[in-house]
Design a protein around this motif. Structure first.
Motif, PDB file in Angstrom:
ATOM      1  N   ALA A  81      44.884  35.490  30.368  1.00 48.11           N
ATOM      2  CA  ALA A  81      46.019  34.285  30.728  1.00 48.11           C
ATOM      3  C   ALA A  81      44.170  33.910  31.985  1.00 48.11           C
ATOM      4  N   ARG A  82      44.421  32.929  32.425  1.00 48.04           N
ATOM      5  CA  ARG A  82      44.002  32.199  33.504  1.00 48.04           C
ATOM      6  C   ARG A  82      44.381  32.778  34.752  1.00 48.04           C
ATOM      7  N   LEU A  83      44.087  33.669  35.800  1.00 47.88           N
ATOM      8  CA  LEU A  83      44.370  34.641  37.484  1.00 47.88           C
ATOM      9  C   LEU A  83      45.918  35.215  36.897  1.00 47.88           C
ATOM     10  N   ASP A  84      47.078  35.496  35.699  1.00 46.14           N
ATOM     11  CA  ASP A  84      47.981  35.889  35.681  1.00 46.14           C
ATOM     12  C   ASP A  84      47.984  37.074  35.341  1.00 46.14           C
ATOM     13  N   VAL A  85      47.987  37.783  36.177  1.00 49.36           N
ATOM     14  CA  VAL A  85      48.342  39.365  36.391  1.00 49.36           C
ATOM     15  C   VAL A  85      49.595  40.097  35.339  1.00 49.36           C
ATOM     16  N   ALA A  86      50.381  38.787  35.669  1.00 48.08           N
ATOM     17  CA  ALA A  86      51.760  39.770  35.183  1.00 48.08           C
ATOM     18  C   ALA A  86      51.317  39.837  33.311  1.00 48.08           C
ATOM     19  N   ILE A 101      39.846  33.796  41.950  1.00 47.12           N
ATOM     20  CA  ILE A 101      39.701  35.044  43.197  1.00 47.12           C
ATOM     21  C   ILE A 101      39.319  35.181  43.932  1.00 47.12           C
ATOM     22  N   VAL A 102      38.346  34.172  44.833  1.00 44.22           N
ATOM     23  CA  VAL A 102      37.660  34.805  45.817  1.00 44.22           C
ATOM     24  C   VAL A 102      39.170  33.889  46.373  1.00 44.22           C
ATOM     25  N   ALA A 103      39.292  32.588  46.344  1.00 43.21           N
ATOM     26  CA  ALA A 103      40.110  31.415  46.419  1.00 43.21           C
ATOM     27  C   ALA A 103      41.075  31.976  46.506  1.00 43.21           C
ATOM     28  N   ASP A 104      41.781  32.772  46.567  1.00 44.19           N
ATOM     29  CA  ASP A 104      43.013  33.590  46.126  1.00 44.19           C
ATOM     30  C   ASP A 104      43.245  35.781  46.290  1.00 44.19           C
ATOM     31  N   PRO A 105      42.452  36.037  47.025  1.00 41.80           N
ATOM     32  CA  PRO A 105      42.023  37.690  47.073  1.00 41.80           C
ATOM     33  C   PRO A 105      43.377  38.106  47.140  1.00 41.80           C
ATOM     34  N   ALA A 106      44.521  37.861  47.888  1.00 38.40           N
ATOM     35  CA  ALA A 106      45.034  38.377  48.165  1.00 38.40           C
ATOM     36  C   ALA A 106      46.589  38.049  47.215  1.00 38.40           C
ATOM     37  N   THR A 107      46.436  37.025  46.195  1.00 36.01           N
ATOM     38  CA  THR A 107      47.487  37.307  45.101  1.00 36.01           C
ATOM     39  C   THR A 107      46.531  37.897  44.103  1.00 36.01           C
ATOM     40  N   CYS A 108      45.240  37.776  44.129  1.00 33.22           N
ATOM     41  CA  CYS A 108      44.178  38.088  43.042  1.00 33.22           C
ATOM     42  C   CYS A 108      43.842  39.157  42.366  1.00 33.22           C
ATOM     43  N   THR A 109      43.674  40.077  43.556  1.00 34.76           N
ATOM     44  CA  THR A 109      43.337  41.310  43.933  1.00 34.76           C
ATOM     45  C   THR A 109      44.451  42.985  43.644  1.00 34.76           C
ATOM     46  N   ASP A 130      49.662  48.694  43.929  1.00 30.16           N
ATOM     47  CA  ASP A 130      50.510  47.412  43.168  1.00 30.16           C
ATOM     48  C   ASP A 130      51.260  47.140  42.154  1.00 30.16           C
ATOM     49  N   PRO A 131      52.733  46.726  42.635  1.00 28.27           N
ATOM     50  CA  PRO A 131      54.016  46.885  42.047  1.00 28.27           C
ATOM     51  C   PRO A 131      53.475  46.502  40.420  1.00 28.27           C
ATOM     52  N   ARG A 132      52.703  45.397  40.746  1.00 25.08           N
ATOM     53  CA  ARG A 132      52.246  44.535  39.076  1.00 25.08           C
ATOM     54  C   ARG A 132      51.575  45.090  37.916  1.00 25.08           C
ATOM     55  N   LEU A 133      51.085  46.702  38.024  1.00 28.91           N
ATOM     56  CA  LEU A 133      50.533  47.241  37.788  1.00 28.91           C
ATOM     57  C   LEU A 133      51.624  48.398  36.979  1.00 28.91           C
ATOM     58  N   ARG A 167      40.037  45.047  46.734  1.00 27.53           N
ATOM     59  CA  ARG A 167      39.362  44.235  47.678  1.00 27.53           C
ATOM     60  C   ARG A 167      39.708  45.218  48.672  1.00 27.53           C
ATOM     61  N   ASP A 168      38.459  45.332  48.763  1.00 27.22           N
ATOM     62  CA  ASP A 168      38.068  47.064  50.571  1.00 27.22           C
ATOM     63  C   ASP A 168      39.231  47.394  50.891  1.00 27.22           C
ATOM     64  N   PRO A 169      39.818  47.526  51.144  1.00 21.95           N
ATOM     65  CA  PRO A 169      41.202  47.563  52.907  1.00 21.95           C
ATOM     66  C   PRO A 169      40.572  47.801  53.566  1.00 21.95           C
ATOM     67  N   GLU A 170      39.361  48.464  54.667  1.00 23.77           N
ATOM     68  CA  GLU A 170      38.493  48.239  55.335  1.00 23.77           C
ATOM     69  C   GLU A 170      37.925  47.377  55.566  1.00 23.77           C
ATOM     70  N   THR A 171      36.919  46.993  54.956  1.00 20.52           N
ATOM     71  CA  THR A 171      36.176  45.690  55.110  1.00 20.52           C
ATOM     72  C   THR A 171      37.051  44.600  54.908  1.00 20.52           C
ATOM     73  N   GLY A 172      37.194  44.133  53.286  1.00 18.19           N
ATOM     74  CA  GLY A 172      38.231  42.926  53.180  1.00 18.19           C
ATOM     75  C   GLY A 172      36.608  43.000  51.380  1.00 18.19           C
TER      76      GLY A 172
END
Length: 284
Positions: A22-27, A63-71, A76-79, A100-105
């Motif tokens: 499903a496109r960009l639907d992690v759940a 993914i690039v447009a919304d990395p906060a949601t997609c990475t 991650d509790p979605r896992l 996403r690398d937590p230090e460099t982004g």
């Protein structure tokens, strides 16, 4: 250099899975992954491997447009539904996901590994990103990754990594018994790559090789399916074909591996080739 002569003590059953994303639907994709874990476990699998970016689909611009949601991150509790499926079936999973690398982004195309207890065990970041992936904003991983499951050392790869013979060779020289790849190979040229590259990686390195490939539309591609497992001599052991969803389930045998490696001059004497590149590792 790891001991290349060490072999697992017992067989290991593995499964390569494929299903529509499903496109960009992690759940939704996590739910599909959890269902495949349970289905694979019903077939006796100790490990399920899923395709590249399976938890979002191969949707680079989104993914690039919304990395906060997609990475995804290791915590991650979605896992959680996927972790629960692993813990309840006592099986492990390798799932493709953007991180996403937590230090460099910096964004990475990754394989996230959950162990038999459902806990995060390892993350591998794709080392050979394609020009399109780099242009979209994804960086290359810095090192290889090996995971250990019941004495089997499994070297992880993602799609284009497999096109570089030295990537699989580094895993073999690092002591791996199998090369495990999640990918997006599309209809047409991808079908030819799948049929050519993976038997070669198996035969070149006298290693089992597993491919989990997309089997439907995702991003600009339509996956050709064909998730499969190859023997250490390059012959096909299991193939999911075009089944949707589908599994290629196979039993990896220490004696088959031993016979294949008995006459491999490089694995018997690693000094005949360049040393393996550094690899991180984790026990499942």
């Amino acid at each position: 250099m790891d001991d290349l002569h060490g072999l697992p003590a017992a067989p290991l059953t593995v499964a390569a899975g494929q299903a529509a994303c499903a496109r960009l639907d992690v759940a939704a994709n996590v739910a599909t992954a959890a269902a495949l874990v349970r289905r694979a476990a019903d077939q006796g699998a100790d490990l399920l491997v899923l395709p590249e970016l399976f938890l979002t689909g191969y949707e680079l611009p989104g993914i690039v447009a919304d990395p906060a949601t997609c990475t995804l991150s290791p915590v991650d509790p979605r896992l959680d539904p996927l972790a629960t499926a692993c813990a309840e079936t006592r099986s492990a999973v390798v799932a493709g996901a953007p991180t996403r690398d937590p230090e460099t982004g910096e964004l990475h195309i990754s394989a996230v590994v959950l162990g038999r207890d459902g806990r995060f065990a390892a993350q591998y970041d794709k080392q050979h990103v394609t020009p399109n992936e780099r242009a979209a904003g994804f960086g290359a991983g810095a090192r290889g990754c090996t995971v250990d499951l019941d004495g089997w050392r499994l070297g992880l790869g993602i799609c284009w990594d497999s096109g570089y013979p030295e990537h699989a060779r580094a895993a073999a020289l690092g002591g791996c018994h199998a090369y495990v790849v999640g990918a997006m190979f599309s209809r047409g040229s991808g079908e030819r790559q799948r049929a050519t590259v993976f038997p070669a990686r198996a035969m070149d390195n006298t290693s089992y090789v597993l491919l989990a490939n997309h089997s439907g539309p995702s991003g600009p591609y339509h996956g050709c399916g064909g998730s499969a497992v190859w023997n250490p001599d390059g012959t096909l052991l299991a193939d999911a074909g075009t089944a949707e969803p589908g599994l290629a389930t196979a039993r990896l045998q220490p004696d088959v591996l031993a016979r294949a490696r008995a006459e491999d001059p490089v694995l018997v004497d690693p000094s005949l080739t360049a040393p393996a590149r550094p690899r991180s590792g984790a026990d499942l």
